[in-house]
Structure formats: C-alpha cells, structure tokens
Design an enzyme around this catalytic site. Sequence first.
Site, mmCIF file in Angstrom:
data_model
loop_
_atom_site.group_PDB
_atom_site.id
_atom_site.type_symbol
_atom_site.label_atom_id
_atom_site.label_comp_id
_atom_site.label_asym_id
_atom_site.label_seq_id
_atom_site.Cartn_x
_atom_site.Cartn_y
_atom_site.Cartn_z
ATOM 1 N N ASP A 196 -76.384 24.859 -37.344
ATOM 2 C CA ASP A 196 -75.626 23.606 -37.360
ATOM 3 C C ASP A 196 -76.539 22.499 -37.853
ATOM 4 O O ASP A 196 -77.701 22.388 -37.444
ATOM 5 C CB ASP A 196 -75.116 23.274 -35.954
ATOM 6 C CG ASP A 196 -74.331 21.975 -35.938
ATOM 7 O OD1 ASP A 196 -73.143 22.005 -36.344
ATOM 8 O OD2 ASP A 196 -74.908 20.947 -35.542
ATOM 9 N N LEU A 197 -76.041 21.669 -38.773
ATOM 10 C CA LEU A 197 -76.826 20.537 -39.288
ATOM 11 C C LEU A 197 -76.641 19.367 -38.320
ATOM 12 O O LEU A 197 -75.559 18.767 -38.237
ATOM 13 C CB LEU A 197 -76.364 20.150 -40.694
ATOM 14 C CG LEU A 197 -76.980 20.934 -41.874
ATOM 15 C CD1 LEU A 197 -76.631 22.410 -41.774
ATOM 16 C CD2 LEU A 197 -76.520 20.375 -43.213
ATOM 17 N N ASP B 86 -70.193 21.646 -41.149
ATOM 18 C CA ASP B 86 -71.645 21.592 -41.331
ATOM 19 C C ASP B 86 -72.330 22.779 -40.677
ATOM 20 O O ASP B 86 -73.515 22.707 -40.333
ATOM 21 C CB ASP B 86 -72.199 20.278 -40.775
ATOM 22 C CG ASP B 86 -71.904 20.114 -39.289
ATOM 23 O OD1 ASP B 86 -71.071 20.916 -38.764
ATOM 24 O OD2 ASP B 86 -72.468 19.213 -38.643
#
Length: 545
Positions: free
Chosen positions: A422-423, A465
């Site tokens: 996950d960003l 994302d």
Amino acid sequence: MKSRDPWSNRRVTAAKSRMWRLFIVSFTASGLILTLLSVCCFPLSIAWESLAVYALRDYYSHMHINSKWRLIGILSLILLTAFSAIILIDFISTRNSMKVEIVRSSLPLLQENIYSTILSDLLPSMNTASMMANDSFLVNWEEGEGGDISEITEYLNRIQKKYGFNSVFFVSESSKRYYYPDGINKIISPLNDHDIWYFNFLDTGKEFELDVDTDEAAGDKLTIFINYRLENSEGELLGVTGVGVEKKGFSEFLSLQQNLFGKMIFLVDSQGVIQAHSDLESVEQADIHEIDGLKSVADKILSSRMDPYTGTYNSDGKKIVLMSRYIPEIDWFVVVEYDENEAMSGIQRRMAQSLVISLLAFALILLFSILTVNRYDSRMETMAITDALTGVANRRALDAALPRMLYRRSRQEGNVSLILIDLDHFKSVNDKFGHLVGDEVLKSFSRTASREIRQDDLLVRWGGDEFLIVSESGIEGALRVADEIRKRHAGIESRVTLSMGIAVADDNDIPESLLKKADQALYEAKEGGRDKTVVLRAGEVTQKE
C-alpha cells in the site's frame, strides 16, 4: 461458295461481338464485386477493433478461446456464400443472356446469311433455266420435230460455257431423248428409276422444281437440277429443260458455316427429305420424319411457311435448339440447330475460372482475416489482463495465475508468497498535487517494482494505491524483494512510503485464504505506523522496519 450478301456477314459478326462483350462485362462485374468484398474486409477489421475493445475485456473471463475460431468460421461461411452467390448469379445471367442472344440474334442472322447465300447462288441458275424455257429457239427446234442435233448441242454447249454450269439439258416430250452438250445422253423411260424424276415433275403440274440427283452425264456427280417446263404458245408441253449445279459446293459451304459458327446447318424439301447437308451421305437419303429427336418437330418445321419456327428437341441426352425458315423461291427449308450443352461449355469454363479466382481471393481474405483477428485478439487479451494506467497485471490476471501457481506448489512442493503493498499517504498527494501527479506516482512505483521482481513473479495492481506481488519463493526471497523495492522507491519518491504485508502459502491455502493472510499482514503494517513490512507465517506476525 461465298456469300454475296456482305451485310449479312457483318450482322453475324456484330452479333458475335455483342455476345463476347456480354461475357466480358459479366466476368468483369463479378471480378469487381469480389474486389469490393476484399477491400471491405479492411474496414471490417477496424470496426471489429472498435466494437470489441470493451467486450473482449470480459471475453476472456467468460468465453473459451474456441470462440475465436467460431468467429472465423462464420466469416468464412459468409465469404463462401457471397462468392458462390456471385458466381452462380453471374453464370445464370450469362447463360440466359446467351440463350436470348442466340435465339433472337445469332440464329436469325446466321439463317439470313444462309438464306441470302443460297438465293444468290441459285437464283442466277434459276433465271438461266427460266430463260431457256422461254427461248423461242428451243420451242421452234422441238416443234420442228428435233431438227439438226448439232444445233441443240451447240445451244446447250454455249450456255454451259457461258455460265459455267455442271450440266445443261433438254428432254424432248415427243422423243423422250435426253440432250446435253455432247449430244444425246439416252432415251428416258418410266421404267428406269433414274428417269422417274421427269415423269414425277410433269405430274406435279409445277412450272419448275429443284431436284437433287446424280448426273449421269457428268460422272454421277451429286447435282442440284433446276427443271423448267418447256411449252409452246398454246401451252402444249414440249419437254423439260434446265441446268445443274454441283452439290459439292453447297456441302462445302455448309461445312464452312458450321465450323465458323459452331451450328449444324442443312436444307430440306417440302416433304422433309434432306437436300443439302455437310454429310453427303444424308442428302436425298435422310428424312427428318425418321431422325431420332428431330422427328418430334418435323411437322412443325414443314408447316411453318409464313414465319420462322424456333423449337427444341432431345437427342442422345443433348438438348438441341433449332430454327427453320421457308425459302419460297426454291420450296425448301433452311434449318439451323445447335447443341445447348456444347454452347454452355464456354460459360462453364468461365465459371470454373471464376471459381478458382474466387477461391484464391477467399483464401487471401481468410488469411488476412485470421491474421487481423489474431492480432487484435492478442491485443485484447493483453488489455483484458493489464492495468490500463500502470501497464502491470490486473486482478483478472491474478485470478488466472494464483490458482495455477498454488496447484504447481502442491505438485512440486515449492513455495508461493504474496507481497501486498500500500502506498502510504497517496490520497494526500492526490489532494495536494492533483490526480495527474498521483497517476505519475503510481506509474513510477510500478516501474520500480517491475525492475526488482524476478522474471517469473507477477506484479498486480490490486486496486487504487495497492499492489500485489505473487512470487514462487519462500519467506526469505519475498523479504529480499520487499527490501529492494522499498530502497529503490525511497530514492525516487519521498512523498509516499510503502506498507507491505507478506503471506506464505501452506498446504491448506486456497487463493482466497492466502489473499486474506496477506491483507491481514498489510493491515498490521498500517496499524503499526505504516512504512513497515509485516510477515504473517503460521499465524504469527513478524514486523520489519
């Protein structure tokens, strides 16, 4: 013999030219249609791409690959049907047009040419025979009870030399002597089969007639005799005079016309007996009432004296089309006939040629279509399993690959691990810098991660994302990949960090359970302050900064 009617020859030539123009136009039209079909295939392929871009995204999820070949099969059927229909329509149209051309133009013009030629050759002979029948010399000589024989032979010899006849004769009614240029040929008798013509002619009461017979005075050559009654001023019969034209010339002329136009041509008298034919053995021997097939229309031919007769009959499995015309000047009929099957053979050859060309065109179009479909099929397949923004695999690709990799692990006792990424703080980048900048961050991370994973690993955009890496490696390999990606990403992008959850499959895992483990590990990483890597193995969580 040559036709002395140049206009008839020109009309026949014009008719043949029209027929060939018709064939050329029909064949060219069919070729243009085939070409148009070929050209249409290219925009068809463009339309295929436009219509199928979105449909094929679901195609690979719900349809088997054989559907592609069903599509090609349908296209092949359409093309074959179109080509076959074009060839068949062209064949039927050309055949019908040819029939109409022959019946309405070619046969009448050929018949007119024969008619004109016969009259141009026989009328001068008939005029000469008529002149002899009205010559006062013959009347006076016969009424003088056959005076000096040298006078009559000199008279006959002079006419023969002047006009070039094969035979010139006079038969005296009183003495029954048969005079010809060399003297007296014989005394005719009703008991002689060769002399019966004289008595039959007198019985008809006609002024003149044409008779085909052998000429004894000229070596038994087959000859057309033009016989005229010789009468005095009181109408008393004095004898019969006339001339003879060798029949061979007519037969050669008919043979020439047959070879030139491919039609059978012959002449029959009012009784149906053949009087002129390319086959000399049929002359005076064959009767159309007795010829197989022809006998079915014999009476119609002989009864059609006012207008030409057109009809058909079957002979030895052949359909024969004929046209007859009455020639009142000589009381004969000219008959022209042709074999319809033979006439159609040229069209059938052209149909076979069109078929070969069509098959070649079909093969080329089909090959082009297969290449086009394969090309766009490959593109659609790639699009169906590829994320449009980042170019990495999407969840559809994961749905196909993960079960396969787990199955391979169970068979080969290998490893399968998931790295769910996950960003961190990506939403704030979107909100602060806009979605275009956010998209660039996603693409930059995708490039970085793609460079760090192994060739056999699969990088998937999980959604938004979040990204997922499927690797056939153990926990150590997965951690090594995660560390490398984190380092590389940190050197390129500082606005977002990476939270990672790693799960390793065990013997009981299925895709859903393994994904759940990876999601749980990622959740622990985010709950633990983000920018961390969490490993979930055997239910135990291991964190790594």
